[in-house]
Design an enzyme around this catalytic site. Structure first.
Site, PDB file in Angstrom:
ATOM      1  N   GLU A 135       0.822  -1.218   0.000  1.00  0.00           N
ATOM      2  CA  GLU A 135       0.000   0.000   0.000  1.00  0.00           C
ATOM      3  C   GLU A 135       0.860   1.274   0.000  1.00  0.00           C
ATOM      4  O   GLU A 135       0.585   2.220   0.754  1.00  0.00           O
ATOM      5  CB  GLU A 135      -0.963  -0.018   1.198  1.00  0.00           C
ATOM      6  CG  GLU A 135      -1.932  -1.190   1.171  1.00  0.00           C
ATOM      7  CD  GLU A 135      -3.013  -1.109   2.246  1.00  0.00           C
ATOM      8  OE1 GLU A 135      -2.932  -0.203   3.082  1.00  0.00           O
ATOM      9  OE2 GLU A 135      -3.929  -1.942   2.235  1.00  0.00           O
ATOM     10  N   GLU A 206      -6.987  -7.870  -0.837  1.00  0.00           N
ATOM     11  CA  GLU A 206      -7.637  -7.783   0.472  1.00  0.00           C
ATOM     12  C   GLU A 206      -9.116  -7.435   0.307  1.00  0.00           C
ATOM     13  O   GLU A 206      -9.454  -6.299   0.007  1.00  0.00           O
ATOM     14  CB  GLU A 206      -6.971  -6.723   1.372  1.00  0.00           C
ATOM     15  CG  GLU A 206      -5.566  -7.060   1.806  1.00  0.00           C
ATOM     16  CD  GLU A 206      -4.998  -6.040   2.775  1.00  0.00           C
ATOM     17  OE1 GLU A 206      -5.788  -5.263   3.369  1.00  0.00           O
ATOM     18  OE2 GLU A 206      -3.769  -5.998   2.942  1.00  0.00           O
TER      19      GLU A 206
END
Length: 639
Positions: A135, A206
């Site tokens: 991320e 995710e």
């Protein structure tokens, strides 16, 4: 996603995941677990990564390994070892030579370890996808040009390992070729703009099955219907892979959780914290996986098309030209109104915000909104065997000897090096009769501004009170009246943290601990005692003596437990394993804040005194084991 923690339960959890329709298991690699001390590596017990991957292979499943080595994951320090902060000139996750040197060294170690065991798919092993970084887009702009050059370097470093499988970067819009950018979130089928190159697959690393737990917050929920809808929609829109975060809820044992993250991590996952199926989420997703598998020939060989069936209504069709291979996904994207649609000569009822699966473009076999899995509820039964435990306690005295002295309170992290949650600070000063308030009943006020996370305050040996911050705002101000005297006054502060931060730019610059200490309400005005000289002591007495172990418990004098609310008290009790073979937990009702040990092993922090907006603790039950074990010793500390 299953983290490799709790080695004795791995195989059972992997089997349950496979029965739920999963064909792959994803895990992080925990740098601070594998290299807690620089140059000293640990790959045993709960950190036996190779064993974990081999068990996945044994059950004929695939593995996805997220090397990071920064992982975030609400894990302490985002998985980065604390010693990394002390490397001269280091800047985490930037085009910074010290950081890149240590990052590359660790990732190389892990890759070579897995390669030596032939665990990559190119070698016949189960690992089909790897991830570098995590991320990074969320902080990249903070580093400007060094952010761009760092991500290019990270991609090049990963590719140079030549492991023969794809590399991904989640939430990285500009992932350098051929690294694949992927999505994290709840509805990636609608929010993900897609791969940054047409030759890359659609990956969802995710899919959040609920929300991790934070002390002070109420429980988070996500419905089985919404979760199933998101999965089916993703595959109907060219999705290649979905990973659930989390699929097994798990427990943050010991001090592994990040700042203010609770010990119970993700209990609302399809497999809850105890490894038990949470219905209907587990069963409804199992049915969704089966329905998608019935469509796999059409998804692999077919050409997609979209047919509008009305406002908010659509059919996404995958059909192989010239054959009967066809699969359709009928969607009602209206969140309130149901609809009946006509498609290829058939009539289909579509509940609001739902997707229905037709593996042959005719027969509806699954609707994301219609649950056939039976609902269940987790029941907690009090054990008769452990109903009567003889509790003993040990009350710590305030320290009189300290190890450091400085003009001002020293920075917390620098002192602890993440070896404990606690640091004692102490100072003394003299007040005269004319300093104290003349008004009867008036008392001076001690005021402490702290960078987090919490503090217990003692004045002249008397406990005054405590204060703490929150996950959102870790800074706080403690302010309360205290019994000062016209003589020498001594202040003791027991400052504590609840895990280190796990995200953000410039993590190596974060700090904690008291920053300003003043006495208000004196006749002579506010007295700033921040710079009068402070002594410090790292840790608390029971920790240093390891009284949570059988051997260490003999080093202090235990007495019969009372209702005394002294904030620095240890409690000890023995019990035999509860009857049956069910998971075992302990309810911490009536306790304040502290940590629990079972047979010398920490099962995590508890914080019953920190209530959510619903006036309830975030977590009341704490897992001792996922199944019953022989005779135990149980020690806990409350403050």
């Amino acid at each position: 996603m299953l983290n490799y923690w709790g080695v004795q339960y791995w195989e059972d959890l992997i089997e349950r995941a496979k029965r739920g329709g999963l064909n792959s298991i994803e895990t992080y690699v925990f740098w601070n677990g594998h290299e807690p001390v620089q140059g000293m590596y640990y790959f045993e017990g709960d950190y036996d990564l190779v064993k974990f991957i081999k068990l996945i292979h044994k059950h004929k499943m695939y593995a996805i390994v997220r090397f990071g080595p920064f992982i975030q994951a609400e894990w302490n320090h985002g998985g980065l070892p604390f010693w990394l902060r002390e490397v001269p000139g280091i800047v985490f996750r930037s085009d910074n030579e010290p950081f890149k040197h240590h990052m590359k060294k660790f990732v190389t170690l892990i890759v070579e370890k897995l390669k030596a065991e032939n665990l990559f798919a190119s070698q016949g092993g189960p690992i089909i996808v790897s991830q570098i970084e995590n991320e990074y887009n969320t902080i990249q702009l903070a580093f400007r040009e060094k952010g761009e050059s760092y991500i290019q370097w990270a991609a090049k470093t990963a590719l140079n390992f030549n492991i023969g499988i794809p590399w991904v970067m989640c939430k990285q819009k500009d992932a350098p070729d051929p690294v694949i950018n992927s999505c994290n979130g709840r509805h990636c089928g609608d929010t993900f703009p897609g791969p940054n190159k047409p030759n890359k697959p659609y990956l969802w690393t995710e899919n959040w099955t609920a929300q991790y737990r934070v002390f002070g917050d109420p429980i988070s929920q996500r419905s089985a219907e919404d979760l199933a809808y998101s999965v089916i929609r993703w595959f109907s829109k060219n999705g290649t892979l979905v990973n659930y975060y989390m699929y097994y809820g798990g427990t943050n044992y010991n001090r592994t959780s990040a700042a203010f993250v609770s010990t119970r991590y993700y209990d609302e996952a399809p497999l809850d914290e105890y490894g038990l199926p949470r219905e209907p989420k587990y069963g409804h997703l199992k049915d969704a996986h089966r329905a998608i598998n019935l469509c796999k020939r059409a998804l692999f060989l077919g050409t997609p098309s979209v047919e509008k069936l009305g406002h908010g209504l659509e059919a996404r069709v995958w059909q192989q030209p010239g054959t009967s291979t066809c699969a359709a996904f009928l969607a009602n994207n209206d969140t309130t109104a149901p609809a009946t649609v006509h498609f290829k000569g058939g009539e289909y009822y579509l509940p609001p915000n739902s997707i229905s699966v037709l593996p042959d473009c005719k027969t509806m076999v699954y609707s994301s909104h219609m649950i056939t899995a039976q609902h269940n509820a987790r029941n907690v039964v009090r054990s008769k065997v452990t109903n009567k435990i003889e509790w003993k306690m040990y009350k710590e005295a305030l320290p009189s000897q300290f190890t450091n002295k400085a003009p001002e309170p020293l920075e917390f992290y620098h002192l602890t090096k993440d070896t404990t949650d606690y640091v004692w600070y102490s100072t003394s000063f003299v007040l005269g009769e004319r300093d104290l308030p003349f008004k009867k009943g008036a008392r001076p006020i001690v005021r402490i501004a702290s960078e987090g996370h919490g503090v217990y305050v003692f004045v002249n040996g008397e406990y005054v009170g405590s204060g703490h911050g929150s996950k959102i705002e870790k800074n706080f101000v403690f302010q309360k009246d205290a019994n000062f005297v016209a003589a020498k006054n001594t202040i003791h502060l027991l400052s504590y943290t609840v895990g280190l931060q796990d995200s953000g730019a410039y993590m190596e610059r974060r700090y904690a601990g008291p920053r300003s200490i003043t006495i208000l309400g004196l006749n002579t005005g506010t007295l700033d005692i921040t710079g009068i000289g402070w002594q410090t002591l790292v840790g608390i007495d029971g920790e240093m003596k390891e009284i949570y172990t059988k051997k260490g418990a003999k080093s202090v004098k235990w007495v019969a437990a009372t209702g005394d609310k002294n904030p620095i008290t240890w409690y000890q009790g023995y019990f035999d394993a509860p009857e049956g073979n069910y998971p075992v937990a302990i309810k911490m009702n009536g306790m304040g804040k502290g940590m629990v040990w079972i047979n010398g092993r920490s099962i995590g922090r508890y914080w019953m005194s920190y209530l959510s907006a619903l006036k309830q603790p975030t977590q009341s039950e704490y897992v001792l084991s996922l199944n019953s074990k022989p005779r135990n010793i149980y020690v806990r500390w409350s403050n």
